[in-house]
Structure formats: C-alpha cells, structure tokens
Scaffold this active site. Structure first.
Site, short mmCIF file in Angstrom:
data_model
loop_
_atom_site.label_atom_id
_atom_site.label_comp_id
_atom_site.label_asym_id
_atom_site.label_seq_id
_atom_site.Cartn_x
_atom_site.Cartn_y
_atom_site.Cartn_z
N GLU A 123 -4.95 18.26 6.81
CA GLU A 123 -3.76 17.42 6.81
C GLU A 123 -2.71 17.97 5.84
O GLU A 123 -2.99 18.84 5.03
CB GLU A 123 -4.11 15.98 6.38
CG GLU A 123 -5.06 15.27 7.31
CD GLU A 123 -5.28 13.82 6.90
OE1 GLU A 123 -5.13 12.94 7.75
OE2 GLU A 123 -5.60 13.58 5.71
N TRP A 148 0.83 -1.21 0.00
CA TRP A 148 0.00 0.00 0.00
C TRP A 148 0.86 1.25 0.00
O TRP A 148 1.90 1.31 0.65
CB TRP A 148 -0.88 -0.01 1.23
CG TRP A 148 -1.47 1.32 1.60
CD1 TRP A 148 -0.88 2.31 2.34
CD2 TRP A 148 -2.76 1.82 1.23
NE1 TRP A 148 -1.73 3.38 2.46
CE2 TRP A 148 -2.89 3.11 1.79
CE3 TRP A 148 -3.82 1.29 0.50
CZ2 TRP A 148 -4.04 3.88 1.64
CZ3 TRP A 148 -4.96 2.06 0.34
CH2 TRP A 148 -5.07 3.33 0.91
N PHE A 174 4.21 8.52 10.27
CA PHE A 174 3.25 9.24 9.44
C PHE A 174 3.97 10.28 8.57
O PHE A 174 5.20 10.33 8.53
CB PHE A 174 2.19 9.91 10.32
CG PHE A 174 1.03 9.00 10.68
CD1 PHE A 174 1.11 7.63 10.57
CD2 PHE A 174 -0.17 9.53 11.16
CE1 PHE A 174 0.06 6.79 10.91
CE2 PHE A 174 -1.23 8.72 11.50
CZ PHE A 174 -1.13 7.35 11.38
N SER A 175 3.21 11.12 7.92
CA SER A 175 3.75 12.02 6.90
C SER A 175 4.66 13.10 7.48
O SER A 175 4.59 13.43 8.67
CB SER A 175 2.61 12.69 6.13
OG SER A 175 1.90 11.73 5.39
N ASP A 179 2.05 15.83 10.37
CA ASP A 179 2.49 16.17 9.01
C ASP A 179 3.34 17.43 8.95
O ASP A 179 3.01 18.40 8.24
CB ASP A 179 1.28 16.31 8.07
CG ASP A 179 0.31 15.15 8.14
OD1 ASP A 179 0.73 14.08 8.58
OD2 ASP A 179 -0.86 15.33 7.77
N TRP A 190 -4.22 0.04 3.93
CA TRP A 190 -3.57 0.93 4.89
C TRP A 190 -3.28 0.22 6.21
O TRP A 190 -4.16 -0.40 6.80
CB TRP A 190 -4.44 2.16 5.16
CG TRP A 190 -3.75 3.16 6.05
CD1 TRP A 190 -3.01 4.23 5.65
CD2 TRP A 190 -3.74 3.18 7.49
NE1 TRP A 190 -2.53 4.90 6.76
CE2 TRP A 190 -2.96 4.28 7.89
CE3 TRP A 190 -4.29 2.36 8.47
CZ2 TRP A 190 -2.73 4.60 9.24
CZ3 TRP A 190 -4.06 2.66 9.80
CH2 TRP A 190 -3.29 3.78 10.17
N ASP A 197 0.20 9.07 1.14
CA ASP A 197 0.78 10.40 0.98
C ASP A 197 2.24 10.39 0.52
O ASP A 197 3.06 9.66 1.09
CB ASP A 197 0.75 11.16 2.31
CG ASP A 197 -0.62 11.23 2.93
OD1 ASP A 197 -1.58 10.79 2.29
OD2 ASP A 197 -0.71 11.72 4.07
#
Length: 561
Positions: free
Chosen positions: A308, A143, A202-203, A257, A170, A146
């Site tokens: 986001e 998967w 995460f991003s 993010d 995800w 972003d």
C-alpha cells in the site's frame, strides 16, 4: 439591570441557541428499519455513537427526496460513548437500516439513540482525552489513518488524511485537512474531499502545478479506481475532475494510493500506485492520460501482506554526492513485529522503470517499532528536503486503542537521507529540524511531553517508570549492534493481545546519541545520526516521571507546545 444578572441571561441565551434538545421521533418501519424526519433551523444533528454496536447504514435525502449522501454510523442502542456531528445543510430525511441481531438488542423504537440525538449550532471539540498528544498532529475528533496529499506551498505545510467524521473507528473515508507553518502546531481546516457515487475517498497525493493544487486519490466503490480533483484556492477546496475516473483496471481488486510527482529529468509526470503485491508505474504529459510503464515488486522484499501507500523519490547524499532513488512500500500485515510497517527499496529510476540495487530477498524497514505506517513524503518541501510523516498506529489494534473522542496521531516529522553500511545503501531517518525549535528548558525529570537526549558510552539500559510501577525498558547492545524497547509493562495493554511486545532494531554501526520523544501515548527513539528509528505507542495510567540510565548520560528538555 445589574451586570452580573445581564451576563447570566446572556450566557443562558447563548446556551439555548447552541443546543436545542428536541424530541426525536423515529418512524419505525420494521425490525431493522426506521426513518427520521429532521427538524430544520440548526446546523448539526448530533448523532450518539456506541462503538460495540454494528453499523447502521444511513441514506440522507433532501427536500425533493433526492439521496445526497450515504454514511455508516454505529448508532447507540443502550449507551452513548460519544457524539458525532452531521451537518444538516438542507438534509430532510434519514433512511436508517440497522444491522446485527435485533432479538438481542430490543425493539428499534426503544433504542437510546432517539432519546439522545440533539440539534445544535455548534460541536464541542475541546479535548476530553488524557492520551491525546500535545505536540503530534491529531484530528479534532473522529478516526484518522493514512496521511494523504501532503505538500508545501507559500510557507505552509498541508496535511490531508484518511478521516471518518462519523465515528472514531475506521469507516466513511474522507480527506480531512490540517495546515502548519512549523510542522508541529497544526490548524484544522474544513473537510477537503468527500465521498461521491464512485466511492469513498482512499489515500492519494497532491502536486502543485502553477497556481493550482491537483489531488489524486482512490475512489473506493465496487472496484478501486483513480480520480482527480483540482484546487484553485491553495488546497482548501477542490473541484472533482469531470472525466473521473482517470485510471481503471480489471485484473486486481487492490488498486490504490496513487503518488504523483514531476520528473524533471524525464520531463513527465510520474505516478506510482499499489496493485496487490507490486507497484505499478505510469507516465503522463497532462496528468489525465496515463501510460503504463512498468511494475516492480515480484520476489523483492516482504510479501506477507498487501502492498500500500507507495512513494518514489530521489535522495542525494551530501557527503558523497551520490544520488539514489528510494521506493517506500507500506505493507499490511507483514511488519517485523506483526501488523503494518514501512519497508523500502534503494536503486535507480529512469522515468519508466525502478531497478532495485539489493538482492530480491533483502528487506529493509524504515522504522522498527509497531506503530509507524503509511509513511509518505511532502511534495515540494523546501531546501530539497525529503520530509515524511507516518500514521502512528498499527492495524492489529488501531480500532481498539483506549481513546474515544479521536483515534490516532501522526509521527513527528522526519527528514530522510541515505547512508552506506557494508555492501548496502540504507535510508537514514532524523527528526526534522523543526523539532529543535520546540525544545524548551532543561528539566530534571521526564514529563508527559519531553525530549530525552542520551549520550551513550557503549551498551546502555534506559528505564522509564511512573509512580504506578509501569515501565518501558530500552536496551542498547553495542557489541550486537541492536536496540530494543519493551512495552509489556508500559500501562494499559489489555485491549489487544498484539499490543504487549518487545521490538528490536539493528543499528548499522555504533550509536553515539539517542533522541527519544515522549508525548502522552507515544515513544519515538531515533538515532541522532539517522541509522535507527523505533516508534511505539504506550498508554500509562500516569505519565512516566522517572528515568534511570546505565551506560550513558541523559539531558531532558521540556517540549513547548
């Protein structure tokens, strides 16, 4: 020994080396619990996945019974959809807890995963998907969502991305890594940043600081905190900062993010991140101690979902020499046609506060399709360009699109600018110049990977069809200054009620030429002057091989991959 027989024996030896099918015998401890002692001597344990099942929570131990990793995998119960590799690297024991109603699934010891697990020294990433794009970036397997940490250095474009290497839905967020010299052809590199006890990865973003590349990302544990990692080999490997996390909060759960950039005018590093339904801005002299400066967002733009993946940068209009700051704000849900999308704001930024020049209720969208989200720009792009990539999907159905080996692609690269229409300043979007370099010969009919250049004379109807009768209809209304794309009969649409739709976009003036990029499962329609962009996924059973244009002239270029 003749050469033919020798070659056959060599091939058999290679096959035996690459794949060892050993009897995997679980230790069943209960209705939902099992352990697996792993054999040594191979590089991977190939785990069979069944996507309709619940996740199995797996804790991995080394030979000293130290837990080295936690992963979530949808281990196969009664059928195998595909395999994912787990690199053993000294791992000796898996402690596996299954979820879901076992009364419906049968006894744990009889699950098909135990019969189908394989030890191997290789993992085959050869494409097995008819919908895998030919000239868009995709992960080799697993998967992707972003784009993260993108930067340009020494002639190389670096793209990191949210990646699950243990399934094509995800979960288990890592930073995957690919590089390119032309923004079209991508080389997959080893995983860049893996989860730790602060959480999954995460991003975030990367900046170049002398010879170092510094990554900032969200550690998604019980709470979301911000962490940092440093690379001394050009972004290929990272060492996490010993003082992580570098930023925390207690007032909001969605705190993520981070986008970092050097502000030359203010002579500080700025950081902008998403906090619920606003963006928070910080400054720092050293990238480890961050001072809160201001927040932006209350009452501005669309607030139908969580904000986001922010970005904040200055753009100069080459025609008027006017400089404006642009704040990208990705939102989910709340997009113009449901689900996720990218809105933006234009204004000024003084290193501490962003001031939007539009009225609070004005909402501006970067792309009016269903499948253009998490848009962020490359740091340090050459020639002062502002180059962006987006995740080409939508959270409404991203986990259900009809692929298995991989899920999701990135958009083509696009360059941003600004233009004036009426009383407002808008962001222009054009295909990056690198897309011209992959134009091939002119052809008479569309193919699964091509560019349509349509010179318009006014209002126009554009219809793509295949021999199965599937079609995509695009319309340009010159008087109403509106462009639309209808994918309701585009092919496979039944995997989600949210997928069949018609998307529409304002054109902010007349359209003279459209550039439409087709690639197996996507259509990106972009005004050559940059005033309109629309990105939609499609899943035709056969490639569209016919086009009818009323109100314009089409030239078709093969795209060389």
């Amino acid at each position: 020994m003749n050469m033919k027989k020798k070659s056959l024996l060599t091939l058999m030896a290679v096959m035996m080396t690459c794949m060892v099918v050993a009897q995997v015998k679980p230790i069943v401890l209960g209705d939902r619990h099992a352990m697996l002692k792993m054999a040594q001597g191979s590089r991977y344990l190939l785990l069979p996945v069944q996507e309709t099942e619940d996740i199995a929570a797996i804790a991995i131990m080394d030979n000293h019974n130290n837990m080295v990793q936690r992963i979530n995998v949808k281990l196969a119960i009664d059928r195998v959809d595909y395999y994912v590799p787990y690199e053993l690297n000294g791992a000796c024991l898996m402690d596996i807890e299954f979820h879901g109603d076992r009364r419906q699934k049968g006894a744990v010891g009889e699950f098909v995963c135990w019969k189908e697990m394989k030890y191997s020294d290789t993992f085959d990433t050869t494409n097995r998907e008819k919908f895998r794009p030919l000239y868009h970036h995709t992960p080799e397997y697993g998967w992707m969502n972003d784009p993260n940490g993108m930067f340009y250095k020494d002639g190389v474009w670096h793209l990191y991305f949210q990646w699950n290497p243990y399934g094509s839905q995800w979960e288990n967020m890592h930073w995957g890594h690919s590089i390119s010299r032309d923004l079209v052809h991508w080389e997959a590199l080893p995983m860049a940043i893996s989860p730790d006890w602060l959480g999954t990865i995460f991003s975030g973003s990367c900046v170049t600081n002398g010879n170092e590349v510094v990554a900032f990302y969200t550690s998604a544990g019980h709470h979301q905190t911000q962490s940092m990692a440093v690379s001394k080999d050009g972004g290929r490997t990272f060492e996490k900062f010993s003082g992580n996390p570098v930023m925390t909060t207690s007032d909001i759960p969605d705190f993520r993010d981070p986008k970092v950039f050097w502000n030359e005018e203010a002579k500080v590093w700025n950081l902008i991140l998403a906090a619920g339904q606003e963006m928070r801005i910080y400054s720092s002299k050293n990238m480890t101690d961050w001072k809160y400066e201001s927040s932006f967002g209350k009452e501005y733009g669309n607030h139908s979902g969580v904000w986001e993946c922010p970005d904040l940068f200055e753009i100069k209009d080459e025609t008027s020499n006017i400089k404006k700051w642009v704040l990208l704000c990705n939102i989910n849900p709340g997009g113009p046609f449901g689900g996720s999308a990218t809105q933006y704001f234009v204004g000024q930024f003084d290193g501490k506060k962003f001031t939007c020049e539009s009225m609070p209720k004005v909402t501006k969208w970067l792309d009016y399709g269903k499948d253009h989200y998490a848009t962020v720009s490359f740091y340090n792009a050459p020639e002062n360009r502002r180059v962006v990539l987006a995740w080409m999907s939508n959270w409404q159905y991203a986990n259900q699109v009809p692929t298995k080996q991989f899920r999701s692609a990135n958009s083509i690269p696009r360059d941003l600018g600004i233009f004036q229409y009426g009383e407002e300043t808008y962001v222009s979007v054009v295909p990056s110049k690198e897309m011209l370099a992959v134009r091939g010969q002119k052809i008479k009919k569309p193919t699964e990977a091509c560019e349509l250049v349509i010179d318009l004379k006014g209002s126009a109807d554009i219809t793509l069809t295949n021999d199965k009768g599937e079609q995509v209809i695009m319309k340009y209304d010159a008087r109403g200054q509106q462009f639309s794309m209808d994918r309701t009969q585009s092919g496979e649409t039944g995997f989600s009620e949210a997928f069949p739709c018609v998307t529409t976009a304002p054109t902010y003036g007349p359209l003279r030429q459209l550039r439409i990029f087709i690639d197996r499962c996507s259509i990106e329609a972009i005004d050559a002057d940059g005033h309109m962009a629309m990105t939609n996924l499609v899943f035709p059973s056969e490639p569209y091989n016919n086009i009818k244009v009323k109100g314009g002239k089409v030239t078709i270029f093969q795209i060389d991959n």
